[in-house]
Design a protein around this motif. Structure first.
Motif, PDB file in Angstrom:
ATOM      1  N   MET A 244      -4.122   6.996  -1.291  1.00 44.80           N
ATOM      2  CA  MET A 244      -2.939   5.619  -0.780  1.00 44.80           C
ATOM      3  C   MET A 244      -3.940   4.864  -2.029  1.00 44.80           C
ATOM      4  O   MET A 244      -5.030   5.146  -2.881  1.00 44.80           O
ATOM      5  N   TRP A 245      -2.932   3.802  -2.365  1.00 41.31           N
ATOM      6  CA  TRP A 245      -2.940   3.120  -3.850  1.00 41.31           C
ATOM      7  C   TRP A 245      -2.155   1.775  -3.431  1.00 41.31           C
ATOM      8  O   TRP A 245      -1.182   1.363  -2.515  1.00 41.31           O
ATOM      9  N   TRP A 246      -2.791   1.046  -4.497  1.00 41.61           N
ATOM     10  CA  TRP A 246      -1.933  -0.155  -4.127  1.00 41.61           C
ATOM     11  C   TRP A 246      -1.329  -0.462  -5.017  1.00 41.61           C
ATOM     12  O   TRP A 246      -1.555  -0.010  -5.954  1.00 41.61           O
ATOM     13  N   THR A 247       0.759  -1.121  -4.966  1.00 39.81           N
ATOM     14  CA  THR A 247       0.902  -0.968  -5.961  1.00 39.81           C
ATOM     15  C   THR A 247       1.859  -2.900  -5.777  1.00 39.81           C
ATOM     16  O   THR A 247       1.943  -3.244  -4.642  1.00 39.81           O
ATOM     17  N   GLY A 248       2.234  -3.260  -6.905  1.00 39.43           N
ATOM     18  CA  GLY A 248       2.703  -4.635  -7.150  1.00 39.43           C
ATOM     19  C   GLY A 248       4.257  -4.224  -7.024  1.00 39.43           C
ATOM     20  O   GLY A 248       4.809  -5.737  -7.426  1.00 39.43           O
ATOM     21  N   LYS A 249       4.341  -3.270  -7.584  1.00 35.95           N
ATOM     22  CA  LYS A 249       5.801  -3.093  -7.820  1.00 35.95           C
ATOM     23  C   LYS A 249       6.120  -1.484  -7.221  1.00 35.95           C
ATOM     24  O   LYS A 249       6.220  -0.863  -7.658  1.00 35.95           O
ATOM     25  N   VAL A 250       7.187  -1.822  -6.089  1.00 37.19           N
ATOM     26  CA  VAL A 250       7.584  -1.093  -5.353  1.00 37.19           C
ATOM     27  C   VAL A 250       8.301  -0.013  -6.641  1.00 37.19           C
ATOM     28  O   VAL A 250       8.057   1.662  -6.205  1.00 37.19           O
ATOM     29  N   LYS A 251       9.600  -0.421  -7.133  1.00 42.12           N
ATOM     30  CA  LYS A 251      10.217   0.590  -7.956  1.00 42.12           C
ATOM     31  C   LYS A 251       9.698   1.601  -8.541  1.00 42.12           C
ATOM     32  O   LYS A 251       9.933   2.813  -9.353  1.00 42.12           O
ATOM     33  N   ASP A 252       8.678   1.419  -8.959  1.00 37.90           N
ATOM     34  CA  ASP A 252       7.604   2.620 -10.123  1.00 37.90           C
ATOM     35  C   ASP A 252       6.397   3.314  -9.057  1.00 37.90           C
ATOM     36  O   ASP A 252       6.024   4.240  -9.133  1.00 37.90           O
ATOM     37  N   VAL A 253       6.615   3.602  -7.170  1.00 42.63           N
ATOM     38  CA  VAL A 253       6.490   4.472  -6.725  1.00 42.63           C
ATOM     39  C   VAL A 253       7.177   5.685  -7.173  1.00 42.63           C
ATOM     40  O   VAL A 253       8.570   5.487  -7.079  1.00 42.63           O
ATOM     41  N   SER A 254       6.519   7.059  -7.120  1.00 45.06           N
ATOM     42  CA  SER A 254       7.420   7.434  -7.935  1.00 45.06           C
ATOM     43  C   SER A 254       6.464   9.019  -7.171  1.00 45.06           C
ATOM     44  O   SER A 254       4.882   9.330  -7.275  1.00 45.06           O
TER      45      SER A 254
ATOM     46  N   ILE B  25       0.863  -1.140   0.167  1.00 46.45           N
ATOM     47  CA  ILE B  25      -0.053  -0.288   0.122  1.00 46.45           C
ATOM     48  C   ILE B  25       0.717   1.280  -0.096  1.00 46.45           C
ATOM     49  O   ILE B  25       1.933   1.046   0.406  1.00 46.45           O
ATOM     50  N   VAL B  26       0.544   2.518  -1.178  1.00 49.05           N
ATOM     51  CA  VAL B  26       1.312   3.548  -1.009  1.00 49.05           C
ATOM     52  C   VAL B  26       0.343   4.210  -0.752  1.00 49.05           C
ATOM     53  O   VAL B  26      -0.791   4.339  -0.471  1.00 49.05           O
ATOM     54  N   PHE B  27       0.988   5.382   0.191  1.00 49.09           N
ATOM     55  CA  PHE B  27       0.538   6.495   0.658  1.00 49.09           C
ATOM     56  C   PHE B  27       1.011   7.749   1.034  1.00 49.09           C
ATOM     57  O   PHE B  27       2.013   7.777   1.275  1.00 49.09           O
ATOM     58  N   PHE B  28       0.190   8.594   0.136  1.00 49.46           N
ATOM     59  CA  PHE B  28       0.632  10.328  -0.091  1.00 49.46           C
ATOM     60  C   PHE B  28       0.073  10.734   0.909  1.00 49.46           C
ATOM     61  O   PHE B  28      -0.688  11.144   0.711  1.00 49.46           O
TER      62      PHE B  28
END
Length: 115
Positions: A68-78, A6-9
């Protein structure tokens, strides 16, 4: 077991001195929605939010402070992705693409209640 994270912005404004608004941006990745929720509503974080008037300006207009959103590729979090998701939420409201705690979505894109 899922590999999704989970990504939290967080997008907030602080002013020191008040009136000199500067954005504060935070972008973090969490193992689960529940761990993020537990942290966000923990005693220390809650106390910081209660004291936020000391370091954050009140919003004159309605302001979305996080998504927030779900991601399968942490390296794509930007940062670019964060603002894309933030703007999407502003235009479309909470969806499985981007959401908040009030209307959360699980890893499969289904609505869920976080406790």
């Amino acid at each position: 077991m899922t590999d999704l994270r989970i990504v939290f912005f967080i997008f907030a404004f602080v002013g020191v001195p008040k009136g000199d608004r500067s954005p504060v941006l935070t972008l973090t990745v969490w193992k689960s929605l529940q761990s993020l929720y537990r942290f966000t509503y923990s005693n220390q974080y809650r106390q910081a939010m209660r004291d936020r008037s000391k370091w954050m300006e009140p919003y004159q207009e309605k302001h979305l402070s996080y998504v927030m959103w779900w991601t399968g590729k942490v390296k794509d979090v930007s940062w670019q992705e964060a603002f894309k998701r933030y703007n999407y939420y502003l235009q479309h409201g909470p969806t499985s693409f981007t959401f908040d705690f009030k209307q959360a979505f699980d890893e499969q894109g289904e609505t869920c209640v976080v406790k």
